[in-house]
Scaffold this active site. Sequence first.
Site, PDB file in Angstrom:
ATOM      1  N   CYS A  66     -18.705 -12.574  26.210  1.00 53.72           N
ATOM      2  CA  CYS A  66     -18.214 -11.694  24.893  1.00 53.72           C
ATOM      3  C   CYS A  66     -17.539 -12.784  23.943  1.00 53.72           C
ATOM      4  CB  CYS A  66     -17.174 -10.683  25.386  1.00 53.72           C
ATOM      5  SG  CYS A  66     -16.454  -9.817  23.983  1.00 53.72           S
ATOM      6  N   CYS A  97     -14.269 -11.471  22.184  1.00 52.81           N
ATOM      7  CA  CYS A  97     -13.374 -11.640  22.944  1.00 52.81           C
ATOM      8  C   CYS A  97     -12.661 -12.965  23.190  1.00 52.81           C
ATOM      9  CB  CYS A  97     -13.617 -10.829  24.522  1.00 52.81           C
ATOM     10  SG  CYS A  97     -14.560  -9.341  24.327  1.00 52.81           S
ATOM     11  N   ASP A  98     -13.414 -13.993  23.582  1.00 54.50           N
ATOM     12  CA  ASP A  98     -13.302 -15.200  24.080  1.00 54.50           C
ATOM     13  C   ASP A  98     -13.261 -16.452  23.229  1.00 54.50           C
ATOM     14  OD1 ASP A  98     -12.255 -13.997  26.385  1.00 54.50           O
ATOM     15  OD2 ASP A  98     -14.028 -14.199  27.372  1.00 54.50           O
TER      16      ASP A  98
HETATM   17  C1  LIG Z   1     -16.089 -10.668  30.952  1.00 54.24           C
HETATM   18  C2  LIG Z   1     -15.733  -9.749  29.905  1.00 54.24           C
HETATM   19  C3  LIG Z   1     -14.726 -10.007  29.030  1.00 54.24           C
HETATM   20  C4  LIG Z   1     -14.397  -9.209  28.263  1.00 54.24           C
HETATM   21  N1  LIG Z   1     -13.012  -9.577  27.538  1.00 54.24           N
HETATM   22  C5  LIG Z   1     -12.823  -8.472  26.636  1.00 54.24           C
HETATM   23  C6  LIG Z   1     -11.721  -8.452  25.827  1.00 54.24           C
HETATM   24  O1  LIG Z   1     -10.948  -9.638  25.713  1.00 54.24           O
HETATM   25  N2  LIG Z   1     -11.221  -7.592  24.938  1.00 54.24           N
HETATM   26  C7  LIG Z   1     -12.068  -6.305  24.798  1.00 54.24           C
HETATM   27  O2  LIG Z   1     -11.421  -5.779  23.836  1.00 54.24           O
HETATM   28  N3  LIG Z   1     -13.111  -6.283  25.406  1.00 54.24           N
HETATM   29  C8  LIG Z   1     -13.308  -7.113  26.358  1.00 54.24           C
HETATM   30  N4  LIG Z   1     -14.392  -6.968  26.855  1.00 54.24           N
HETATM   31  C9  LIG Z   1     -15.535  -5.784  26.622  1.00 54.24           C
HETATM   32  C10 LIG Z   1     -14.589  -4.644  27.569  1.00 54.24           C
HETATM   33  O3  LIG Z   1     -14.393  -5.032  28.748  1.00 54.24           O
HETATM   34  C11 LIG Z   1     -15.640  -3.161  27.492  1.00 54.24           C
HETATM   35  O4  LIG Z   1     -15.975  -2.927  25.994  1.00 54.24           O
HETATM   36  C12 LIG Z   1     -14.909  -2.289  27.963  1.00 54.24           C
HETATM   37  O5  LIG Z   1     -14.484  -2.498  29.391  1.00 54.24           O
HETATM   38  C13 LIG Z   1     -15.727  -0.861  27.915  1.00 54.24           C
HETATM   39  O6  LIG Z   1     -15.002   0.010  28.479  1.00 54.24           O
HETATM   40  P1  LIG Z   1     -15.761   1.402  29.528  1.00 54.24           P
HETATM   41  O7  LIG Z   1     -14.570   2.131  29.931  1.00 54.24           O
HETATM   42  O8  LIG Z   1     -16.721   2.070  28.254  1.00 54.24           O
HETATM   43  O9  LIG Z   1     -16.524   0.700  30.677  1.00 54.24           O
HETATM   44  P2  LIG Z   1     -16.365  -0.395  31.783  1.00 54.24           P
HETATM   45  O10 LIG Z   1     -15.140  -1.085  31.598  1.00 54.24           O
HETATM   46  O11 LIG Z   1     -17.580  -0.840  31.982  1.00 54.24           O
HETATM   47  O12 LIG Z   1     -16.149   0.879  32.992  1.00 54.24           O
HETATM   48  C14 LIG Z   1     -17.238   1.488  33.513  1.00 54.24           C
HETATM   49  C15 LIG Z   1     -16.408   2.272  34.743  1.00 54.24           C
HETATM   50  O13 LIG Z   1     -17.261   3.129  35.286  1.00 54.24           O
HETATM   51  C16 LIG Z   1     -17.788   2.866  36.612  1.00 54.24           C
HETATM   52  N5  LIG Z   1     -18.751   3.442  37.119  1.00 54.24           N
HETATM   53  C17 LIG Z   1     -20.181   3.067  36.876  1.00 54.24           C
HETATM   54  N6  LIG Z   1     -20.956   3.756  37.398  1.00 54.24           N
HETATM   55  C18 LIG Z   1     -20.402   4.573  38.095  1.00 54.24           C
HETATM   56  C19 LIG Z   1     -20.727   5.636  39.111  1.00 54.24           C
HETATM   57  N7  LIG Z   1     -22.026   5.892  39.489  1.00 54.24           N
HETATM   58  N8  LIG Z   1     -19.920   6.559  39.605  1.00 54.24           N
HETATM   59  C20 LIG Z   1     -18.640   6.234  39.181  1.00 54.24           C
HETATM   60  N9  LIG Z   1     -18.128   5.518  38.465  1.00 54.24           N
HETATM   61  C21 LIG Z   1     -19.039   4.738  37.853  1.00 54.24           C
HETATM   62  C22 LIG Z   1     -17.287   1.442  37.022  1.00 54.24           C
HETATM   63  O14 LIG Z   1     -16.577   1.496  38.507  1.00 54.24           O
HETATM   64  C23 LIG Z   1     -16.151   1.416  36.091  1.00 54.24           C
HETATM   65  O15 LIG Z   1     -15.046   1.777  36.529  1.00 54.24           O
HETATM   66  C24 LIG Z   1     -14.953  -7.950  27.756  1.00 54.24           C
HETATM   67  C25 LIG Z   1     -16.126  -7.821  28.721  1.00 54.24           C
HETATM   68  C26 LIG Z   1     -16.574  -8.510  29.626  1.00 54.24           C
HETATM   69  C27 LIG Z   1     -17.573  -8.355  30.425  1.00 54.24           C
END
Ligand SMILES: Cc1cc2nc3c(=O)[nH]c(=O)nc-3n(C[C@H](O)[C@H](O)[C@H](O)COP(=O)(O)OP(=O)(O)OC[C@H]3O[C@@H](n4cnc5c(N)ncnc54)[C@H](O)[C@@H]3O)c2cc1C
Length: 323
Positions: free
Chosen positions: A135, A138-139
């Site tokens: 990302c 982000c970084d």
């Molecule tokens: C390496 C990295 C660094 C990042 N750094 C930043 C940053 O500095 N700032 C920023 O704003 N964003 C950052 N992001 C982006 C950010 O992490 C995402 O936009 C955010 O986490 C999305 O949130 P979410 O809740 O939609 O999904 P996710 O964070 O993807 O969470 C999904 C959840 O669903 C659960 N899940 C999936 N399938 C199932 C299932 N079948 N049953 C039950 N649970 C399930 C998983 O266990 C997880 O808990 C980064 C992403 C990455 C990969």
Amino acid sequence: MTEDVRDVIIIGGGPAGYTAALYAARANLNPLVIEGFAWGGQLMITSDVENYPGYPEGVLGPEMMNDFRRQAERFGSEFLTDDVTEVDFSEHPFRVSVGDDEYRAKSVIIATGANARQLGLESERSLQGRGVSYCAVCDAAFFREREVVVVGGGDSAMEEAIFLTKFASKVTVVHRRDEFRASPIMLDRARANDAIEFMTPYVVDEVLDTDEARVTGVRVRHLETDELETIPAQGVFVAIGHDPNTELFLDQLDHDEAGYLVTQPGSTATNVPGVFAAGDVVDHVYRQAITAAGMGSMAALDAERWLAAQHGHPDAALAAPRT
Ligand SMILES: Cc1cc2nc3c(=O)[nH]c(=O)nc-3n(C[C@H](O)[C@H](O)[C@H](O)COP(=O)(O)OP(=O)(O)OC[C@H]3O[C@@H](n4cnc5c(N)ncnc54)[C@H](O)[C@@H]3O)c2cc1C
């Protein structure tokens, strides 16, 4: 089967799921959060998060997700650290299964997020958050005056490469084909940028590090000659796409070609009344913790209003109905 019918089950324990849980719990909806084995979501594999409001000094990703979870727990959210294996939205109450255990709910919020595609190298995995990123928004700021490599050939790889030139002294785009999937306009823009160099057709063979376990370079292999070359770099941005975690829902909910769930404009409602979706599972544009959290709060408010309407008193939802 569990006999209780919950007001709301939230599937997913990332920023969207925990924020939905916080709002739902504070609205007395007693949410059950089935957070998955990978609870905490994508931020569990990063180190510093510097763009989430409220943490002026920055915060470690896992620490922030612990804070999110504790805040939701404080108001009565219950958690199940397991993966949902099946859902049935064809009748009401909805059924959500975790192996042999079945849970029922009047409404469901899906917040299962997405996964950034990885190259599949052990060195990539072990250096995540230590120079390997998925990302640039982000970084990128961590790589001021550093050299970085971007892997990929689509629009997002070009976008990340161009964005990185605001910080990095040099950006090398490594792509496995001589042709690019990126749109001509994005490719032209990247090619016109003096700080960006292209290497094709190369694949990443290894991410290199020092004893301090930080990225120092990338070893790449020419696909036609097998010749190896080393690119000095302090950062590697893997930009080869994301996969939404939507397999469980595809035959029941509207989705786009890439599998992202489709919600009604300005709302988190899916095509099944009572089922809502929030965060990266619907969003292939912004993909940020703050936007996921924002959508999580919307989903809880939408679910709360929907439940109130089902009970015949739509105006009783704690939040004022929108026009
Ligand atoms: C390496 C990295 C660094 C990042 N750094 C930043 C940053 O500095 N700032 C920023 O704003 N964003 C950052 N992001 C982006 C950010 O992490 C995402 O936009 C955010 O986490 C999305 O949130 P979410 O809740 O939609 O999904 P996710 O964070 O993807 O969470 C999904 C959840 O669903 C659960 N899940 C999936 N399938 C199932 C299932 N079948 N049953 C039950 N649970 C399930 C998983 O266990 C997880 O808990 C980064 C992403 C990455 C990969």
